[in-house]
Scaffold this active site. Structure first.
Site, short mmCIF file in Angstrom:
data_model
loop_
_atom_site.label_atom_id
_atom_site.label_comp_id
_atom_site.label_asym_id
_atom_site.label_seq_id
_atom_site.Cartn_x
_atom_site.Cartn_y
_atom_site.Cartn_z
N ARG A 60 -50.12 -18.54 45.30
CA ARG A 60 -48.90 -19.34 45.52
C ARG A 60 -48.27 -18.83 46.80
NH1 ARG A 60 -44.00 -21.02 41.59
NH2 ARG A 60 -45.62 -22.50 41.06
N HIS A 99 -48.97 -29.14 45.02
CA HIS A 99 -48.92 -28.38 43.75
C HIS A 99 -49.93 -29.02 42.78
CE1 HIS A 99 -47.62 -25.67 40.82
NE2 HIS A 99 -46.38 -26.06 40.60
N GLN A 117 -50.09 -28.36 38.81
CA GLN A 117 -48.98 -29.00 38.12
C GLN A 117 -49.30 -30.46 37.81
OE1 GLN A 117 -45.72 -27.74 37.23
NE2 GLN A 117 -45.85 -29.64 36.09
N ASP A 170 -38.01 -33.74 40.61
CA ASP A 170 -38.15 -32.30 40.86
C ASP A 170 -36.88 -31.83 41.56
OD1 ASP A 170 -39.15 -29.72 41.23
OD2 ASP A 170 -40.41 -30.26 42.95
N CYS A 172 -41.43 -30.92 36.68
CA CYS A 172 -42.33 -29.75 36.70
C CYS A 172 -41.63 -28.48 36.25
CB CYS A 172 -42.93 -29.59 38.09
SG CYS A 172 -41.70 -29.23 39.35
N ARG A 195 -49.76 -26.85 31.23
CA ARG A 195 -50.21 -26.04 32.37
C ARG A 195 -51.28 -25.05 31.90
NH1 ARG A 195 -46.84 -25.22 36.77
NH2 ARG A 195 -48.67 -24.21 37.62
N1 CP Z 1 -43.65 -25.72 37.67
C1 CP Z 1 -43.94 -24.51 38.14
O1 CP Z 1 -44.86 -24.31 38.93
O2 CP Z 1 -43.13 -23.52 37.67
P1 CP Z 1 -43.05 -22.03 38.20
O3 CP Z 1 -42.41 -22.06 39.55
O4 CP Z 1 -42.19 -21.32 37.18
O5 CP Z 1 -44.43 -21.45 38.27
N1 NVA Z 2 -40.85 -28.21 44.64
C1 NVA Z 2 -40.61 -26.96 43.95
C2 NVA Z 2 -41.57 -26.80 42.83
C3 NVA Z 2 -41.36 -25.57 41.98
C4 NVA Z 2 -42.38 -25.42 40.90
C5 NVA Z 2 -40.74 -25.81 44.93
O1 NVA Z 2 -41.64 -25.84 45.78
O2 NVA Z 2 -39.93 -24.89 44.86
#
Ligand code: CP
Ligand code: NVA
Length: 305
Positions: free
Chosen positions: A102, A129, A132, A224, A264, A292
Protein backbone atom coordinates in the site's frame (compact mmCIF):
# COMPACT_ATOMS: atom_id res chain seq x y z
CA UNK A 1 -2.67 -14.25 -13.41
CA UNK A 2 0.76 -13.46 -11.96
CA UNK A 3 0.07 -10.28 -9.97
CA UNK A 4 -3.00 -8.37 -8.77
CA UNK A 5 -2.15 -4.78 -9.57
CA UNK A 6 -4.79 -3.36 -11.90
CA UNK A 7 -8.29 -4.74 -12.62
CA UNK A 8 -7.90 -3.77 -16.26
CA UNK A 9 -5.37 -6.64 -16.54
CA UNK A 10 -8.02 -9.23 -15.53
CA UNK A 11 -10.44 -11.02 -17.81
CA UNK A 12 -14.09 -11.64 -16.93
CA UNK A 13 -13.28 -15.33 -16.46
CA UNK A 14 -10.39 -14.60 -14.09
CA UNK A 15 -12.70 -12.46 -11.95
CA UNK A 16 -15.40 -15.16 -12.02
CA UNK A 17 -12.84 -17.80 -10.95
CA UNK A 18 -11.70 -15.60 -8.05
CA UNK A 19 -15.31 -15.26 -6.89
CA UNK A 20 -15.91 -19.02 -7.09
CA UNK A 21 -12.82 -19.63 -4.96
CA UNK A 22 -13.70 -16.81 -2.53
CA UNK A 23 -17.15 -18.34 -2.00
CA UNK A 24 -15.59 -21.76 -1.35
CA UNK A 25 -13.03 -20.36 1.11
CA UNK A 26 -15.73 -18.35 2.88
CA UNK A 27 -17.83 -21.51 3.32
CA UNK A 28 -14.85 -23.54 4.53
CA UNK A 29 -13.97 -20.88 7.10
CA UNK A 30 -17.54 -20.71 8.40
CA UNK A 31 -17.72 -24.53 8.64
CA UNK A 32 -14.35 -24.78 10.37
CA UNK A 33 -12.79 -26.75 7.49
CA UNK A 34 -9.00 -26.31 7.35
CA UNK A 35 -7.80 -24.83 4.04
CA UNK A 36 -4.02 -24.58 4.27
CA UNK A 37 -3.50 -23.94 0.56
CA UNK A 38 -0.43 -21.74 1.20
CA UNK A 39 1.20 -23.83 3.92
CA UNK A 40 4.58 -22.40 4.88
CA UNK A 41 4.40 -19.43 2.46
CA UNK A 42 5.23 -15.90 3.61
CA UNK A 43 3.55 -12.67 2.52
CA UNK A 44 5.48 -9.42 3.05
CA UNK A 45 3.09 -6.51 3.57
CA UNK A 46 4.62 -3.08 2.92
CA UNK A 47 2.58 -0.14 4.21
CA UNK A 48 3.42 3.52 3.47
CA UNK A 49 -0.12 4.57 4.49
CA UNK A 50 -2.46 3.69 7.38
CA UNK A 51 -4.83 0.73 7.23
CA UNK A 52 -7.26 -1.27 9.31
CA UNK A 53 -9.10 -3.53 6.85
CA UNK A 54 -6.32 -4.21 4.36
CA UNK A 55 -3.73 -4.95 7.00
CA UNK A 56 -5.88 -7.14 9.23
CA UNK A 57 -7.65 -9.03 6.42
CA UNK A 58 -4.40 -9.89 4.62
CA UNK A 59 -2.70 -10.79 7.90
CA UNK A 60 -5.57 -13.00 9.15
CA UNK A 61 -6.08 -14.34 5.61
CA UNK A 62 -2.56 -15.63 5.09
CA UNK A 63 -2.65 -17.31 8.54
CA UNK A 64 -5.92 -19.03 7.65
CA UNK A 65 -4.27 -20.31 4.46
CA UNK A 66 -1.42 -21.82 6.50
CA UNK A 67 1.13 -19.11 5.75
CA UNK A 68 2.73 -16.20 7.57
CA UNK A 69 2.41 -12.41 7.31
CA UNK A 70 5.32 -10.01 7.70
CA UNK A 71 4.10 -6.49 8.45
CA UNK A 72 6.60 -3.95 7.14
CA UNK A 73 5.88 -0.31 7.81
CA UNK A 74 7.83 1.60 5.17
CA UNK A 75 9.17 3.89 7.90
CA UNK A 76 10.76 0.88 9.64
CA UNK A 77 12.46 -0.61 6.60
CA UNK A 78 15.22 0.96 4.48
CA UNK A 79 12.68 1.87 1.76
CA UNK A 80 11.66 4.75 4.03
CA UNK A 81 15.27 5.99 4.13
CA UNK A 82 15.71 6.03 0.37
CA UNK A 83 16.54 2.46 -0.63
CA UNK A 84 15.16 1.93 -4.11
CA UNK A 85 12.10 -0.13 -5.09
CA UNK A 86 14.44 -1.98 -7.47
CA UNK A 87 16.74 -3.17 -4.65
CA UNK A 88 13.84 -3.85 -2.27
CA UNK A 89 12.15 -6.03 -4.92
CA UNK A 90 15.33 -8.00 -5.65
CA UNK A 91 16.05 -8.64 -1.96
CA UNK A 92 12.51 -9.53 -0.83
CA UNK A 93 12.13 -11.95 -3.74
CA UNK A 94 14.69 -14.22 -2.03
CA UNK A 95 13.01 -14.16 1.37
CA UNK A 96 9.25 -14.32 0.86
CA UNK A 97 6.66 -15.76 -1.55
CA UNK A 98 4.59 -12.66 -2.24
CA UNK A 99 4.41 -8.92 -1.55
CA UNK A 100 1.35 -6.83 -0.76
CA UNK A 101 2.03 -3.11 -0.92
CA UNK A 102 0.00 0.00 0.00
CA UNK A 103 1.68 3.16 -1.16
CA UNK A 104 1.31 6.53 -2.89
CA UNK A 105 2.81 6.17 -6.37
CA UNK A 106 1.21 3.52 -8.57
CA UNK A 107 4.49 3.24 -10.51
CA UNK A 108 6.18 1.90 -7.34
CA UNK A 109 3.87 -1.13 -7.42
CA UNK A 110 4.56 -1.70 -11.12
CA UNK A 111 8.31 -1.45 -10.45
CA UNK A 112 8.12 -3.91 -7.56
CA UNK A 113 6.56 -6.43 -9.95
CA UNK A 114 9.00 -5.57 -12.73
CA UNK A 115 12.20 -5.96 -10.71
CA UNK A 116 11.11 -8.73 -8.33
CA UNK A 117 10.41 -12.35 -9.20
CA UNK A 118 7.42 -13.00 -6.90
CA UNK A 119 3.70 -12.07 -7.07
CA UNK A 120 2.78 -8.50 -6.14
CA UNK A 121 -0.63 -7.40 -4.80
CA UNK A 122 -1.75 -3.78 -4.92
CA UNK A 123 -3.22 -2.91 -1.51
CA UNK A 124 -4.05 0.67 -2.67
CA UNK A 125 -2.19 3.41 -4.48
CA UNK A 126 -3.21 7.00 -5.21
CA UNK A 127 -4.55 5.68 -8.52
CA UNK A 128 -6.27 2.37 -7.75
CA UNK A 129 -7.70 0.06 -5.07
CA UNK A 130 -8.34 -3.22 -6.94
CA UNK A 131 -8.70 -5.62 -3.95
CA UNK A 132 -11.41 -3.39 -2.54
CA UNK A 133 -13.41 -3.40 -5.75
CA UNK A 134 -13.19 -7.18 -6.15
CA UNK A 135 -14.66 -7.49 -2.64
CA UNK A 136 -17.36 -4.95 -3.54
CA UNK A 137 -18.40 -6.78 -6.70
CA UNK A 138 -18.39 -10.09 -4.82
CA UNK A 139 -20.69 -8.52 -2.19
CA UNK A 140 -23.07 -7.27 -4.87
CA UNK A 141 -23.06 -10.68 -6.58
CA UNK A 142 -23.80 -12.48 -3.28
CA UNK A 143 -26.72 -10.20 -2.53
CA UNK A 144 -28.26 -9.63 -5.98
CA UNK A 145 -27.34 -13.00 -7.54
CA UNK A 146 -25.91 -11.36 -10.66
CA UNK A 147 -23.75 -8.50 -11.89
CA UNK A 148 -24.59 -8.07 -15.57
CA UNK A 149 -27.26 -5.47 -16.17
CA UNK A 150 -27.14 -3.88 -12.69
CA UNK A 151 -26.62 -0.14 -12.29
CA UNK A 152 -24.03 1.17 -9.83
CA UNK A 153 -23.82 4.88 -8.99
CA UNK A 154 -20.58 6.20 -7.54
CA UNK A 155 -21.07 9.66 -6.09
CA UNK A 156 -18.25 11.82 -4.72
CA UNK A 157 -14.53 12.10 -5.38
CA UNK A 158 -13.06 10.59 -8.57
CA UNK A 159 -10.35 8.87 -6.54
CA UNK A 160 -8.56 5.50 -6.44
CA UNK A 161 -11.74 3.66 -5.43
CA UNK A 162 -13.77 5.30 -8.22
CA UNK A 163 -11.05 4.49 -10.77
CA UNK A 164 -11.00 0.80 -9.84
CA UNK A 165 -14.81 0.68 -9.78
CA UNK A 166 -14.78 1.90 -13.38
CA UNK A 167 -12.49 -0.97 -14.33
CA UNK A 168 -14.33 -3.59 -12.26
CA UNK A 169 -17.87 -2.67 -13.32
CA UNK A 170 -16.98 -2.40 -16.99
CA UNK A 171 -15.25 -5.80 -16.93
CA UNK A 172 -18.17 -7.55 -15.24
CA UNK A 173 -21.04 -5.95 -17.17
CA UNK A 174 -22.30 -3.57 -14.46
CA UNK A 175 -23.52 -0.19 -15.76
CA UNK A 176 -21.49 2.44 -13.90
CA UNK A 177 -22.48 6.07 -13.45
CA UNK A 178 -19.84 8.26 -11.82
CA UNK A 179 -20.93 11.66 -10.49
CA UNK A 180 -18.15 13.98 -9.33
CA UNK A 181 -17.57 17.73 -9.32
CA UNK A 182 -16.03 18.82 -12.65
CA UNK A 183 -12.52 19.34 -11.24
CA UNK A 184 -12.45 16.07 -9.24
CA UNK A 185 -13.15 13.56 -12.00
CA UNK A 186 -11.68 10.09 -12.52
CA UNK A 187 -8.42 9.44 -14.31
CA UNK A 188 -9.02 10.01 -18.08
CA UNK A 189 -6.95 6.99 -19.17
CA UNK A 190 -8.95 4.75 -16.83
CA UNK A 191 -12.24 6.17 -18.17
CA UNK A 192 -11.08 5.25 -21.68
CA UNK A 193 -10.02 1.75 -20.58
CA UNK A 194 -13.40 1.27 -18.88
CA UNK A 195 -15.26 2.41 -22.01
CA UNK A 196 -13.28 -0.09 -24.03
CA UNK A 197 -14.03 -2.93 -21.55
CA UNK A 198 -17.70 -1.90 -21.42
CA UNK A 199 -18.00 -2.27 -25.20
CA UNK A 200 -16.94 -5.89 -24.78
CA UNK A 201 -19.12 -6.68 -21.76
CA UNK A 202 -22.12 -4.74 -23.04
CA UNK A 203 -22.27 -2.37 -20.06
CA UNK A 204 -22.48 1.43 -19.85
CA UNK A 205 -19.95 3.96 -18.54
CA UNK A 206 -21.55 7.33 -17.82
CA UNK A 207 -19.55 10.25 -16.43
CA UNK A 208 -21.58 13.15 -15.04
CA UNK A 209 -21.50 15.99 -12.52
CA UNK A 210 -25.12 15.33 -11.50
CA UNK A 211 -25.54 13.00 -8.47
CA UNK A 212 -29.28 12.56 -9.14
CA UNK A 213 -28.70 11.40 -12.71
CA UNK A 214 -26.31 8.79 -11.32
CA UNK A 215 -28.55 7.70 -8.44
CA UNK A 216 -31.75 7.39 -10.51
CA UNK A 217 -32.98 3.75 -10.45
CA UNK A 218 -29.57 2.53 -9.27
CA UNK A 219 -29.17 -0.94 -7.77
CA UNK A 220 -26.11 0.13 -5.79
CA UNK A 221 -25.04 3.52 -4.47
CA UNK A 222 -21.40 3.82 -3.52
CA UNK A 223 -19.36 6.62 -2.03
CA UNK A 224 -15.96 7.12 -0.41
CA UNK A 225 -14.23 9.75 1.70
CA UNK A 226 -13.79 13.18 0.13
CA UNK A 227 -10.32 13.42 1.65
CA UNK A 228 -8.08 10.51 0.72
CA UNK A 229 -4.82 9.72 2.50
CA UNK A 230 -2.29 12.39 1.57
CA UNK A 231 -4.95 15.09 0.90
CA UNK A 232 -5.45 16.21 4.51
CA UNK A 233 -4.30 19.79 3.70
CA UNK A 234 -7.16 20.18 1.21
CA UNK A 235 -9.88 19.27 3.72
CA UNK A 236 -11.60 22.67 3.98
CA UNK A 237 -11.92 23.25 0.23
CA UNK A 238 -12.96 19.67 -0.45
CA UNK A 239 -15.70 19.61 2.18
CA UNK A 240 -17.16 22.81 0.67
CA UNK A 241 -16.94 21.50 -2.90
CA UNK A 242 -18.36 18.05 -2.21
CA UNK A 243 -21.25 18.90 0.13
CA UNK A 244 -23.83 18.64 -2.68
CA UNK A 245 -22.51 15.12 -3.41
CA UNK A 246 -23.43 13.76 0.03
CA UNK A 247 -25.27 10.42 -0.03
CA UNK A 248 -28.31 11.21 2.12
CA UNK A 249 -31.95 10.13 2.23
CA UNK A 250 -32.97 12.53 -0.54
CA UNK A 251 -30.37 11.18 -2.96
CA UNK A 252 -30.87 7.56 -1.90
CA UNK A 253 -34.63 7.84 -2.53
CA UNK A 254 -33.86 8.23 -6.27
CA UNK A 255 -32.43 4.70 -6.38
CA UNK A 256 -34.41 1.46 -6.61
CA UNK A 257 -36.33 0.46 -3.46
CA UNK A 258 -34.01 -2.46 -2.76
CA UNK A 259 -30.83 -0.50 -3.60
CA UNK A 260 -27.72 -1.38 -1.68
CA UNK A 261 -25.37 1.16 -0.09
CA UNK A 262 -21.64 0.43 -0.19
CA UNK A 263 -18.61 2.32 1.13
CA UNK A 264 -15.07 0.98 1.25
CA UNK A 265 -14.61 2.47 4.76
CA UNK A 266 -13.33 4.30 6.72
CA UNK A 267 -16.45 6.48 6.54
CA UNK A 268 -17.02 10.01 7.80
CA UNK A 269 -20.65 10.27 8.85
CA UNK A 270 -22.15 13.69 8.15
CA UNK A 271 -19.75 14.29 5.26
CA UNK A 272 -19.86 11.88 2.29
CA UNK A 273 -22.76 9.90 3.83
CA UNK A 274 -25.37 10.47 6.51
CA UNK A 275 -25.78 8.16 9.50
CA UNK A 276 -29.32 7.33 8.32
CA UNK A 277 -27.91 5.74 5.15
CA UNK A 278 -24.69 4.04 6.30
CA UNK A 279 -26.34 2.69 9.46
CA UNK A 280 -29.70 2.12 7.75
CA UNK A 281 -31.40 -1.05 6.45
CA UNK A 282 -29.98 -0.84 2.91
CA UNK A 283 -26.35 -0.61 3.98
CA UNK A 284 -24.08 -3.62 3.36
CA UNK A 285 -20.82 -1.98 4.40
CA UNK A 286 -19.85 -4.55 7.02
CA UNK A 287 -20.55 -7.54 4.74
CA UNK A 288 -18.44 -5.65 2.19
CA UNK A 289 -15.60 -5.24 4.71
CA UNK A 290 -15.86 -8.94 5.68
CA UNK A 291 -15.57 -9.96 2.04
CA UNK A 292 -12.16 -8.29 1.79
CA UNK A 293 -10.90 -11.31 3.76
CA UNK A 294 -12.46 -13.98 1.55
CA UNK A 295 -11.67 -12.34 -1.78
CA UNK A 296 -8.06 -11.56 -0.86
CA UNK A 297 -7.55 -15.15 0.31
CA UNK A 298 -8.73 -16.21 -3.15
CA UNK A 299 -6.26 -13.76 -4.72
CA UNK A 300 -3.35 -15.06 -2.63
CA UNK A 301 -4.31 -18.69 -3.22
CA UNK A 302 -4.45 -18.04 -6.97
CA UNK A 303 -1.16 -16.23 -7.43
CA UNK A 304 1.06 -17.51 -4.59
CA UNK A 305 0.71 -21.30 -4.91
N1 CP B 1 -11.08 0.03 2.71
C1 CP B 1 -9.81 -0.05 3.11
O1 CP B 1 -8.89 -0.31 2.33
O2 CP B 1 -9.63 0.15 4.43
P1 CP B 1 -8.25 0.35 5.19
O3 CP B 1 -7.70 1.68 4.80
O4 CP B 1 -8.62 0.29 6.65
O5 CP B 1 -7.31 -0.75 4.80
N1 NVA C 1 -9.81 6.84 -1.13
C1 NVA C 1 -9.38 6.44 0.19
C2 NVA C 1 -9.59 4.98 0.38
C3 NVA C 1 -9.24 4.46 1.75
C4 NVA C 1 -9.41 2.98 1.88
C5 NVA C 1 -7.92 6.79 0.37
O1 NVA C 1 -7.14 6.63 -0.58
O2 NVA C 1 -7.55 7.26 1.45
Amino acid sequence: MKHLIDLNDLSYNEIADLFTLAAKLKKQLKEGVEHHILKGKTLAMIFSKSSTRTRVSFEAGIYQLGGYPLFLSSSDIQLGRGETIHDTAKVLSHYVDGIMIRTFKHSDVLDLAKYGSIPVINGLTDLMHPCQILADLFTIYESKGRLKGLKLAYVGDGNNVANSLLHGCAKTGVDIYVATPEQYGCNPTIIEQARHAAEKSGSKVVITTDPEEAAKDADVIYTDTWISMGQEDEKELRVKTFMSYQVNEKLFSKAKKDAMFLHCLPAYRGLEVTESIIDGPNSNVFEEAENRLHVQKAIMATIMQ
